[in-house]
Design a protein around this motif. Structure first.
Motif, PDB file in Angstrom:
ATOM      1  N   SER A   1      -7.213  -1.543 -14.359  1.00 36.66           N
ATOM      2  CA  SER A   1      -7.471  -0.383 -14.936  1.00 36.66           C
ATOM      3  C   SER A   1      -6.049   0.727 -14.895  1.00 36.66           C
ATOM      4  O   SER A   1      -5.802   1.418 -15.837  1.00 36.66           O
ATOM      5  N   LEU A   2      -5.350   0.444 -13.853  1.00 37.79           N
ATOM      6  CA  LEU A   2      -4.221   1.315 -13.655  1.00 37.79           C
ATOM      7  C   LEU A   2      -3.009   0.809 -14.239  1.00 37.79           C
ATOM      8  O   LEU A   2      -2.134   1.282 -14.986  1.00 37.79           O
TER       9      LEU A   2
ATOM     10  N   GLU B   1      -9.861  -4.440  -9.581  1.00 35.58           N
ATOM     11  CA  GLU B   1     -10.240  -3.333 -10.429  1.00 35.58           C
ATOM     12  C   GLU B   1      -8.963  -2.511 -10.973  1.00 35.58           C
ATOM     13  O   GLU B   1      -8.764  -1.937 -12.045  1.00 35.58           O
ATOM     14  N   MET B   2      -8.528  -1.924  -9.881  1.00 34.71           N
ATOM     15  CA  MET B   2      -7.312  -0.817 -10.113  1.00 34.71           C
ATOM     16  C   MET B   2      -5.998  -1.722 -10.747  1.00 34.71           C
ATOM     17  O   MET B   2      -5.549  -0.944 -11.602  1.00 34.71           O
TER      18      MET B   2
ATOM     19  N   PHE C   1       2.345   2.798  -8.502  1.00 33.30           N
ATOM     20  CA  PHE C   1       0.829   2.560  -8.516  1.00 33.30           C
ATOM     21  C   PHE C   1       0.527   1.875  -7.112  1.00 33.30           C
ATOM     22  O   PHE C   1       1.109   0.793  -6.936  1.00 33.30           O
ATOM     23  N   LEU C   2      -0.532   2.100  -6.603  1.00 33.18           N
ATOM     24  CA  LEU C   2      -0.840   1.585  -5.288  1.00 33.18           C
ATOM     25  C   LEU C   2      -2.400   1.144  -5.803  1.00 33.18           C
ATOM     26  O   LEU C   2      -3.439   1.806  -6.071  1.00 33.18           O
ATOM     27  N   THR C   3      -2.359  -0.468  -6.218  1.00 33.24           N
ATOM     28  CA  THR C   3      -3.349  -0.917  -6.757  1.00 33.24           C
ATOM     29  C   THR C   3      -3.960  -2.415  -5.605  1.00 33.24           C
ATOM     30  O   THR C   3      -3.474  -3.088  -5.493  1.00 33.24           O
ATOM     31  N   TYR C   4      -5.176  -1.354  -5.012  1.00 30.81           N
ATOM     32  CA  TYR C   4      -5.651  -2.159  -3.696  1.00 30.81           C
ATOM     33  C   TYR C   4      -6.697  -3.140  -3.959  1.00 30.81           C
ATOM     34  O   TYR C   4      -6.929  -4.015  -3.472  1.00 30.81           O
ATOM     35  N   THR C   5      -7.181  -2.966  -5.235  1.00 30.98           N
ATOM     36  CA  THR C   5      -8.226  -3.719  -5.629  1.00 30.98           C
ATOM     37  C   THR C   5      -7.946  -4.380  -7.035  1.00 30.98           C
ATOM     38  O   THR C   5      -7.026  -3.808  -7.872  1.00 30.98           O
TER      39      THR C   5
ATOM     40  N   GLY D   1       0.918  -1.215  -0.055  1.00 31.22           N
ATOM     41  CA  GLY D   1      -0.084   0.082   0.011  1.00 31.22           C
ATOM     42  C   GLY D   1       0.891   1.214  -0.032  1.00 31.22           C
ATOM     43  O   GLY D   1       0.357   2.325   0.386  1.00 31.22           O
TER      44      GLY D   1
END
Lengths: 406, 406
Positions: A312-313, A308-309, A302-306, A281
């Protein structure tokens, strides 16, 4: 030669405050070959403190007292030393003038109460305190000595360096010191100790100290000899054995931390770094950017905690997330590659895993790394403590990058 | 009633190890209304330790000794207590059997040397240690008492709870405790103290303790009374005054940290959060995700450490970066808006600033916040320490979000 340290202050007898000054003083004393044999923590009570001082002076050659030199009624160190030694103290106009001059420099009025700090114990030398209002005092008692030192760490260290060090040094035979400071990631303290103990236990000089933080072990070697060359030769000799036994698990030989070492390697290669973090995180980015001038090589992350992220990110394919789950080799690699492409960095690191609080997969972590020529994942299983899992993951990722950069 | 704590172990006289057990013990003792008046740290030396124990028992009603109960020759606490009191110790087969049973449970052989731990001081009660091999001992000496406790914190705490607490409790009149724990962000310790001192200094019960970390101050109230209702009424009474004086600067009344409090508010509102970090490099995300189950509301974020990344990852216009620089109100707002749009979160926080190491703008920070209905920036000037600037920025951003969510 033996020393004792007395820390004065009722706040040091509460559940929240420790006397940390004594660690720093112990290090200074050990460097001179002086051993600390006892430490006492006592409140702002004249009679009790006087009894502690008397006992310490009976047992030990040098007594360092920290704290209790302030201007209030609570500050009883000067009085207690007088009581312990049966001496008086006198008001000294020249000390009062120095204190007044300090207040003038910081443009604040000197209170009447600060005059209490201008009393000097009979036979003592005043030690000017450049960083505070309380002068220290140095008192020879036969072949022994007592030093009265301020409690605030900055004042204590300044006064030690400027005034006390040379007085203490004069009490001991000269010694030369050589040191080494290795750091090792990814190994527990006891495993490391088992590996290098056969080497270091054969030496009483250098002294070896092993100090562990989660995933990060410090090895200090310190040799003390009559000659500098001799001390250095001993540290070099034992250091070579430690290096032989630990190999590239040693990430630092000058005490620098892992993020600094990785940063130096990146800067030397003129390369850059980005991160893609799920479970940590931001911890990995935070550590990398804790190093001054890390903007020379850190581009972003990039913090991609889900899920979906991550999609998409970072462009992790939805089908991959569905098939392998977010905590997988495939996704760790895709995250690193996604971060590298989007930031156009040379290297990218990724972390994905379960830090808990609950579930059977807690501690299950995948790290990813990507460069222009490769992308790899690595699976690690940590314990069950959320904070520890996150910390160990960030440390392991940085150490993995370091090994790739070497 | 007074107590002293003696920590035994030569490692506690090195530059790297502190006696932290005494903090925990002090808290336990204070809860019972017992004051700690002196702490001593002494090495593994029989005669020296015996002298310390004699002195402590003369001065104080209760003497707690931690450490030195192991099986080796270095472990001299039992011997030193015997020496101090002029008592003998006897081998006890039943203690030996308990130690052997423990080794059997963990499936390791019991070494001959462990028999040293089965010696009981004449007149002492053995205190079974469920978590280690060293039994504790409790020794009444007239109306006073000495407890011999193991040094490893886990063993100490287990043995305290199971065996020592009730014995110490029996020495003091019964007391009921009520506590409150407020936390305040964005205020220095001395400013806060100046504000609430007029209230709390009128009470000696509850006792008020103020404890500060950078940007985060803890206020503990603890009342001790013969009746529980009375203790609670006192805490409620003073607590109301503290609340009145500090208003919405209080972010927590149960000791929860800022990231937990902000997370609770987001969860209660069914809203989500993202971040865009420049200078903090992940620290804000790392703190938000340090809270278990933060994936309920945290979607993700962007670490944009360069102008190029602010533009390409967050869509901050290049012209805006050129005109206002990356550390500006405009860019802070654009970063927050960019993060919010790209993660489709309800809220977004941004941080951009100069953390140093050098330059005249060090400590110059802009925070941004964006929601479906607003976007704002805030300018703050912090000091000059890199780590402190980053920490204070993250804390201030989280507290700002909290105020918006309330």
């Amino acid at each position: 030669m033996n020393a004792e340290i007395i820390a004065v202050g009722s706040e040091l007898l509460t559940p929240t405050k420790l006397d940390t000054n004594s660690l720093w003083l112990t290090d200074q004393l050990n460097t001179l070959g002086i051993e600390v044999v006892q430490k006492t923590i006592v409140g702002d009570e004249r009679a009790r403190l006087a009894a502690v001082i008397s006992g310490a002076l009976e047992r030990s050659d040098l007594v360092l007292i920290t704290g209790g030199l302030g201007p209030t009624e609570d500050d009883v160190t000067r009085d207690a030393v007088c009581l312990a030694l049966g001496r008086c103290q006198q008001f000294r106009q020249e000390l009062c003038d120095q204190i007044a001059a300090r207040f003038a420099r910081i443009k604040r009025p000197m209170a009447e109460i600060n005059k209490r700090q201008a009393f000097l114990i009979d036979g003592a030398e005043a030690l000017p305190n450049e960083r505070g209002t309380a002068p220290g005092q140095w008192l020879a008692v036969g072949a022994k000595a007592i030093a009265l030192l301020p409690g605030p760490p900055g004042e204590l260290k300044g006064l030690w360096a400027a005034e006390v060090l040379r007085r203490v040094t004069a009490m001991v035979p000269p010694l030369h010191i050589a040191t080494a400071h290795f750091r090792v990631a990814g190994m527990g303290e006891s495993d490391l100790d088992a590996l290098i103990a056969p080497a270091y236990t054969r030496y009483t000089n250098p002294v070896t100290t092993i100090l562990a933080a989660p995933g990060d072990v410090h090895i200090h070697l310190r040799a003390r000899c009559a000659e500098q060359a001799e001390a250095e030769a001993l540290v070099t000799e034992l250091g070579a054995q430690v290096r032989e036994l630990l190999g590239d698990r040693i990430y630092s030989e000058d005490g620098a931390d892992l993020e600094t070492v990785a940063g130096r390697l990146l800067r030397a290669r003129g390369e850059s770094l980005s991160v893609a973090e799920s479970m940590t995180g931001g911890m990995l980015g935070q550590r990398i950017t804790s190093v001054p001038n890390s903007s020379d090589y850190f581009r972003g992350g990039f913090l991609t905690y889900t899920n979906e992220m991550k999609h998409s990110l970072l462009g992790v394919p939805e089908a991959m997330l569905a098939q392998y789950t977010a905590v997988s080799e495939q996704v760790a690699i895709a995250m690193a590659q996604g971060a590298r492409e989007r930031t156009r960095s040379t290297w990218a690191l990724s972390v994905t895993g379960y830090a808990g609080p609950a579930g059977e997969n807690v501690g299950n972590v995948y790290l990813g790394i990507a460069s222009p020529t490769m992308a790899e994942a690595r699976h690690i299983q940590f314990g069950f403590d959320r904070n520890r899992i996150r910390n160990m993951s960030a440390t392991t990722a940085l150490d993995w990058l370091r090994k790739h950069l070497k």
